[in-house]
Design a protein around this motif. Structure first.
Motif, PDB file in Angstrom:
ATOM      1  N   ASP A 303      29.505  33.067  45.675  1.00 20.49           N
ATOM      2  CA  ASP A 303      28.737  34.248  45.305  1.00 20.49           C
ATOM      3  C   ASP A 303      29.238  35.493  45.978  1.00 20.49           C
ATOM      4  O   ASP A 303      29.312  36.471  45.286  1.00 20.49           O
ATOM      5  CB  ASP A 303      27.356  33.883  45.738  1.00 20.49           C
ATOM      6  CG  ASP A 303      26.729  32.997  44.851  1.00 20.49           C
ATOM      7  OD1 ASP A 303      27.263  32.850  43.691  1.00 20.49           O
ATOM      8  OD2 ASP A 303      25.329  32.561  45.292  1.00 20.49           O
ATOM      9  N   SER A 304      29.726  35.443  47.219  1.00 19.25           N
ATOM     10  CA  SER A 304      30.170  36.455  47.932  1.00 19.25           C
ATOM     11  C   SER A 304      31.439  37.174  47.073  1.00 19.25           C
ATOM     12  O   SER A 304      31.661  38.325  47.005  1.00 19.25           O
ATOM     13  CB  SER A 304      30.648  36.272  49.379  1.00 19.25           C
ATOM     14  OG  SER A 304      31.626  35.315  49.270  1.00 19.25           O
ATOM     15  N   GLN A 305      32.298  36.267  46.605  1.00 20.60           N
ATOM     16  CA  GLN A 305      33.517  36.747  45.894  1.00 20.60           C
ATOM     17  C   GLN A 305      33.098  37.337  44.721  1.00 20.60           C
ATOM     18  O   GLN A 305      33.608  38.445  44.197  1.00 20.60           O
ATOM     19  CB  GLN A 305      34.485  35.503  45.841  1.00 20.60           C
ATOM     20  CG  GLN A 305      35.837  35.994  45.394  1.00 20.60           C
ATOM     21  CD  GLN A 305      36.619  34.944  45.009  1.00 20.60           C
ATOM     22  OE1 GLN A 305      36.333  33.786  45.178  1.00 20.60           O
ATOM     23  NE2 GLN A 305      37.878  35.083  44.302  1.00 20.60           N
ATOM     24  N   TYR A 306      32.370  36.627  43.772  1.00 24.62           N
ATOM     25  CA  TYR A 306      31.559  37.061  42.767  1.00 24.62           C
ATOM     26  C   TYR A 306      30.971  38.540  42.649  1.00 24.62           C
ATOM     27  O   TYR A 306      31.283  39.242  42.024  1.00 24.62           O
ATOM     28  CB  TYR A 306      30.644  36.021  41.927  1.00 24.62           C
ATOM     29  CG  TYR A 306      30.222  36.507  40.906  1.00 24.62           C
ATOM     30  CD1 TYR A 306      31.012  36.143  39.583  1.00 24.62           C
ATOM     31  CD2 TYR A 306      29.077  36.907  40.469  1.00 24.62           C
ATOM     32  CE1 TYR A 306      30.312  36.271  38.281  1.00 24.62           C
ATOM     33  CE2 TYR A 306      28.374  37.448  39.071  1.00 24.62           C
ATOM     34  CZ  TYR A 306      29.148  37.051  38.142  1.00 24.62           C
ATOM     35  OH  TYR A 306      28.723  37.123  36.993  1.00 24.62           O
ATOM     36  N   ASN A 307      30.109  38.573  43.633  1.00 29.17           N
ATOM     37  CA  ASN A 307      29.581  39.888  43.939  1.00 29.17           C
ATOM     38  C   ASN A 307      30.428  40.929  44.324  1.00 29.17           C
ATOM     39  O   ASN A 307      30.269  42.204  43.936  1.00 29.17           O
ATOM     40  CB  ASN A 307      28.356  39.564  44.909  1.00 29.17           C
ATOM     41  CG  ASN A 307      27.189  38.701  44.422  1.00 29.17           C
ATOM     42  OD1 ASN A 307      26.946  38.487  43.220  1.00 29.17           O
ATOM     43  ND2 ASN A 307      26.588  38.117  45.491  1.00 29.17           N
ATOM     44  N   GLU A 308      31.443  40.731  45.116  1.00 29.05           N
ATOM     45  CA  GLU A 308      32.401  41.694  45.394  1.00 29.05           C
ATOM     46  C   GLU A 308      33.144  42.256  44.132  1.00 29.05           C
ATOM     47  O   GLU A 308      33.438  43.330  44.066  1.00 29.05           O
ATOM     48  CB  GLU A 308      33.472  41.237  46.436  1.00 29.05           C
ATOM     49  CG  GLU A 308      34.163  42.345  47.265  1.00 29.05           C
ATOM     50  CD  GLU A 308      35.434  41.630  47.763  1.00 29.05           C
ATOM     51  OE1 GLU A 308      35.370  40.576  48.225  1.00 29.05           O
ATOM     52  OE2 GLU A 308      36.510  42.370  47.933  1.00 29.05           O
ATOM     53  N   ILE A 309      33.452  41.332  43.329  1.00 25.21           N
ATOM     54  CA  ILE A 309      34.091  41.861  41.999  1.00 25.21           C
ATOM     55  C   ILE A 309      33.142  42.690  41.182  1.00 25.21           C
ATOM     56  O   ILE A 309      33.623  43.810  40.706  1.00 25.21           O
ATOM     57  CB  ILE A 309      34.379  40.405  41.286  1.00 25.21           C
ATOM     58  CG1 ILE A 309      35.440  39.712  41.670  1.00 25.21           C
ATOM     59  CG2 ILE A 309      34.615  41.060  39.667  1.00 25.21           C
ATOM     60  CD1 ILE A 309      35.937  38.461  41.249  1.00 25.21           C
ATOM     61  N   ILE A 310      31.895  42.220  41.038  1.00 23.28           N
ATOM     62  CA  ILE A 310      30.789  43.046  40.338  1.00 23.28           C
ATOM     63  C   ILE A 310      30.919  44.317  41.055  1.00 23.28           C
ATOM     64  O   ILE A 310      30.562  45.490  40.233  1.00 23.28           O
ATOM     65  CB  ILE A 310      29.703  42.389  40.260  1.00 23.28           C
ATOM     66  CG1 ILE A 310      29.602  40.874  39.526  1.00 23.28           C
ATOM     67  CG2 ILE A 310      28.486  43.288  39.446  1.00 23.28           C
ATOM     68  CD1 ILE A 310      30.271  40.877  38.161  1.00 23.28           C
ATOM     69  N   HIS A 311      30.794  44.500  42.213  1.00 21.93           N
ATOM     70  CA  HIS A 311      30.571  45.545  43.083  1.00 21.93           C
ATOM     71  C   HIS A 311      31.953  46.834  42.671  1.00 21.93           C
ATOM     72  O   HIS A 311      31.737  47.798  42.263  1.00 21.93           O
ATOM     73  CB  HIS A 311      30.510  45.534  44.401  1.00 21.93           C
ATOM     74  CG  HIS A 311      30.635  46.727  45.290  1.00 21.93           C
ATOM     75  ND1 HIS A 311      29.392  47.617  45.342  1.00 21.93           N
ATOM     76  CD2 HIS A 311      31.287  47.357  46.159  1.00 21.93           C
ATOM     77  CE1 HIS A 311      29.544  48.596  46.047  1.00 21.93           C
ATOM     78  NE2 HIS A 311      30.832  48.553  46.596  1.00 21.93           N
ATOM     79  N   ASN A 312      33.149  45.922  42.646  1.00 18.05           N
ATOM     80  CA  ASN A 312      34.171  46.764  42.375  1.00 18.05           C
ATOM     81  C   ASN A 312      34.440  47.260  41.010  1.00 18.05           C
ATOM     82  O   ASN A 312      34.793  48.227  40.736  1.00 18.05           O
ATOM     83  CB  ASN A 312      35.504  45.865  42.823  1.00 18.05           C
ATOM     84  CG  ASN A 312      35.976  45.510  44.173  1.00 18.05           C
ATOM     85  OD1 ASN A 312      35.514  46.445  44.969  1.00 18.05           O
ATOM     86  ND2 ASN A 312      36.436  44.825  44.393  1.00 18.05           N
ATOM     87  N   LEU A 313      33.676  46.554  40.327  1.00 18.37           N
ATOM     88  CA  LEU A 313      33.356  46.927  38.579  1.00 18.37           C
ATOM     89  C   LEU A 313      32.669  48.169  38.535  1.00 18.37           C
ATOM     90  O   LEU A 313      32.981  49.291  37.949  1.00 18.37           O
ATOM     91  CB  LEU A 313      33.161  45.829  37.987  1.00 18.37           C
ATOM     92  CG  LEU A 313      33.792  44.871  37.307  1.00 18.37           C
ATOM     93  CD1 LEU A 313      33.021  43.661  36.854  1.00 18.37           C
ATOM     94  CD2 LEU A 313      34.884  45.136  36.387  1.00 18.37           C
ATOM     95  N   SER A 314      31.615  47.949  39.159  1.00 17.23           N
ATOM     96  CA  SER A 314      30.542  49.307  39.216  1.00 17.23           C
ATOM     97  C   SER A 314      31.226  50.530  39.772  1.00 17.23           C
ATOM     98  O   SER A 314      30.780  51.484  39.246  1.00 17.23           O
ATOM     99  CB  SER A 314      29.396  48.913  40.103  1.00 17.23           C
ATOM    100  OG  SER A 314      28.596  47.700  39.665  1.00 17.23           O
ATOM    101  N   GLU A 315      32.057  50.359  40.625  1.00 17.36           N
ATOM    102  CA  GLU A 315      32.909  51.299  41.410  1.00 17.36           C
ATOM    103  C   GLU A 315      34.034  51.910  40.478  1.00 17.36           C
ATOM    104  O   GLU A 315      34.588  53.088  41.045  1.00 17.36           O
ATOM    105  CB  GLU A 315      33.077  51.250  42.841  1.00 17.36           C
ATOM    106  CG  GLU A 315      31.914  50.825  43.894  1.00 17.36           C
ATOM    107  CD  GLU A 315      31.260  51.999  44.264  1.00 17.36           C
ATOM    108  OE1 GLU A 315      32.018  53.175  44.493  1.00 17.36           O
ATOM    109  OE2 GLU A 315      30.081  51.841  44.238  1.00 17.36           O
ATOM    110  N   ARG A 316      34.437  51.149  39.338  1.00 17.02           N
ATOM    111  CA  ARG A 316      35.302  51.665  38.798  1.00 17.02           C
ATOM    112  C   ARG A 316      36.647  51.457  39.415  1.00 17.02           C
ATOM    113  O   ARG A 316      37.602  52.160  39.107  1.00 17.02           O
ATOM    114  CB  ARG A 316      35.137  52.948  37.984  1.00 17.02           C
ATOM    115  CG  ARG A 316      34.719  53.135  36.777  1.00 17.02           C
ATOM    116  CD  ARG A 316      33.308  52.748  36.689  1.00 17.02           C
ATOM    117  NE  ARG A 316      32.568  52.723  35.082  1.00 17.02           N
ATOM    118  CZ  ARG A 316      31.148  52.325  35.248  1.00 17.02           C
ATOM    119  NH1 ARG A 316      30.502  51.886  36.332  1.00 17.02           N
ATOM    120  NH2 ARG A 316      30.790  52.428  33.890  1.00 17.02           N
TER     121      ARG A 316
END
Lengths: 332, 332
Positions: A303-316
């Protein structure tokens, strides 16, 4: 006695229980399905689709009554992908039940989408299999709406009815373009309303565009199918007939049911019955594979890796495609 | 100059070319998307959904004209999942273009489903991103129909409009149940027709069921939102307002556009703008992951093995679930 064995023995309570297990995507449901699968492949699966307001439910109801009069056992499943949150088309059931309630040769089940569209299509396929194994001769699958989702669900069927009605507005025209190509039988329901002539005429024009080879003549309400002259035609072509019905009063239902039966005979004769059966199973298999691949993936990625990816997407910081490549590699 | 750079510089031909590349799912399109992604996140994405016959296209057209009058740059994409085979909603484009043609602050693109529904949702997400990066202030996404597919596509939006119209038949009622929960703004279009009062009344009742906490009062056409008394309410609730419009004549459009702007302000104020942005990116990421997992799987499994499985299914030797376990194992 296993749940599957009870269903094969005609136990309606067991049948209802399995359908619930399937809707809940439970392991017990899956086990019963595995057991029942060998008993499938006999029912005539009929899809009924069309836009809201065309009176599909009444039509399905009337068709069920007609098939019952011919001693066929009939199962109905109404798929309502438009209620993704509220769950359960209870009202639909009640309305529909009035004429068919208490008949042991009829089983009705509404399905509401609980999750993804793919999940709904898989559940519908499973429900049709259960009805098939349970010995129902006819399985009617009614889908609300006329989008791609409905097209996909209608593809489950051996015979697909597309229902139109007069006076539903201008967008209808656009919908027919795509849906016509999956229609085996066309229905102008509510044919006692003004505009039925125009609706039928529009359908006929669209149909001639979609099936350009043979010429279709209409004579006293009967479709005469005439092959275009040409090199020795192999299998006879099926030109979707257009029927007018007034489902609320039962008008035109016998003729429509006759066309449905003729279509089944046509499929069996030309070998297309087996082709459609195979396509349906392949679509179901693909859908199950896809769902399992996704589950396996989500169990593999923390989950931590998945959430980090989504965060990086949000930050463009990375694009969606770049994120996918990070996780699954460049090669296909 | 790369394609992405040309688009950032305002080249409309480059924009049109990229949209085609995206529809064709090409590698060049993907590369341009990666380059543009860092420039996204500014546009107000507005979804407009509703059943056929509600007049969505006219409404979208009018909204675009209104936003243009306010000097906003407007992109429109009409998603038509109901034409899975014929491809391209060309007629829609032409009709729509009349009032907006020649305006360099407007860009219109229709999308037809070429493949799966997932493919269409992914392409729509990508098209919205391109418009966003290209500097359009407003991106209107119009979806035909009101099924689960449309719900999923509408979820792409910051603000979702659900359009109804009087006299579309009884099924409409059923559709509203699910769709209401994704609606940020409700529209009774064709409000000059008989039955507009009933349609609005039905929507209002359904709305009060869907949002039971606060009391909604209507006074001279203005929705007054009153919080129910209770422990210190955190963020203000958004109660979907109901607007009456006559899109063909422009009636009610200014008030509707005002509600849309207020909704955007509401989202920004409460932090929900970022939440919706994140949810949208997560959905897109999941969809891309799923598509790639399936492609990788199909490249891994030889055709002969795949075909043998489908054959065994057709012969009812194994069930679909058993076939999946053979290929992907028992464990999740």
């Amino acid at each position: 006695m296993t749940l599957a064995a009870s269903i094969l023995a005609g136990d309606r309570l067991a049948l209802a229980r399995l359908l619930t297990l399937i809707e809940n995507d439970s392991d017990a449901g899956r086990a019963a399905l595995d057991e029942l699968f060998a008993h499938t492949g006999r029912a005539h699966i009929i899809g009924v689709t069309g836009a809201p307001g065309t009176g599909k439910s009444s039509l399905v109801n009337r068709l069920a009554l007609h098939f019952r009069a011919g001693q066929k056992r009939v199962a109905i499943t109404a798929v309502d992908p438009s209620s993704p949150f509220t769950g359960g088309a209870v009202l639909g059931d009640r309305v529909r039940m009035r004429d068919l309630a208490g008949d042991p040769g009829v089983f009705i089940r509404s399905m509401a989408s609980r999750g993804s569209l793919g999940g709904l299509a898989r559940a519908t396929a499973a429900v049709a299999q259960v009805f098939d194994a349970a010995g129902f001769d006819v399985v009617l699958i009614e889908t609300v709406g006329a989008g791609q989702a409905e097209v996909d669900i209608a593809r489950l069927a051996h015979t697909t009815l597309v229902v139109e009605a007069p006076g539903l507005g201008d967008d209808i025209q656009a919908i027919k373009a795509g849906i016509l190509e999956i229609a085996d039988v066309l229905v102008v329901n509510k044919a006692d309303r003004p505009g039925a002539d125009q609706t039928e005429k529009a359908l006929r024009s669209a149909l001639e565009l979609a099936h350009p080879v043979p010429h279709v003549f209409r004579h006293h309400g009967v479709d005469l199918q005439v092959q275009a002259p040409g090199p020795a035609a192999p299998a006879p072509l099926w030109i979707p007939p257009i029927h007018r019905t007034v489902a609320t009063a039962g008008g035109g239902i016998a003729e429509l049911a006759d066309s449905i039966d003729r279509h089944a005979a046509h499929l069996r004769q030309g070998g297309d019955w087996a082709v459609r059966d195979r396509n349906r199973l392949e679509a179901e298999f693909d859908s199950l594979i896809q769902a399992k691949l996704v589950r396996q993936f989500r169990n593999r990625v923390p989950d931590s890796q998945y959430n980090e990816i989504i965060h990086n997407l949000s930050e463009r910081r990375i694009s969606p495609w770049q994120a996918v490549e990070q996780l699954l590699g460049r090669e296909e």
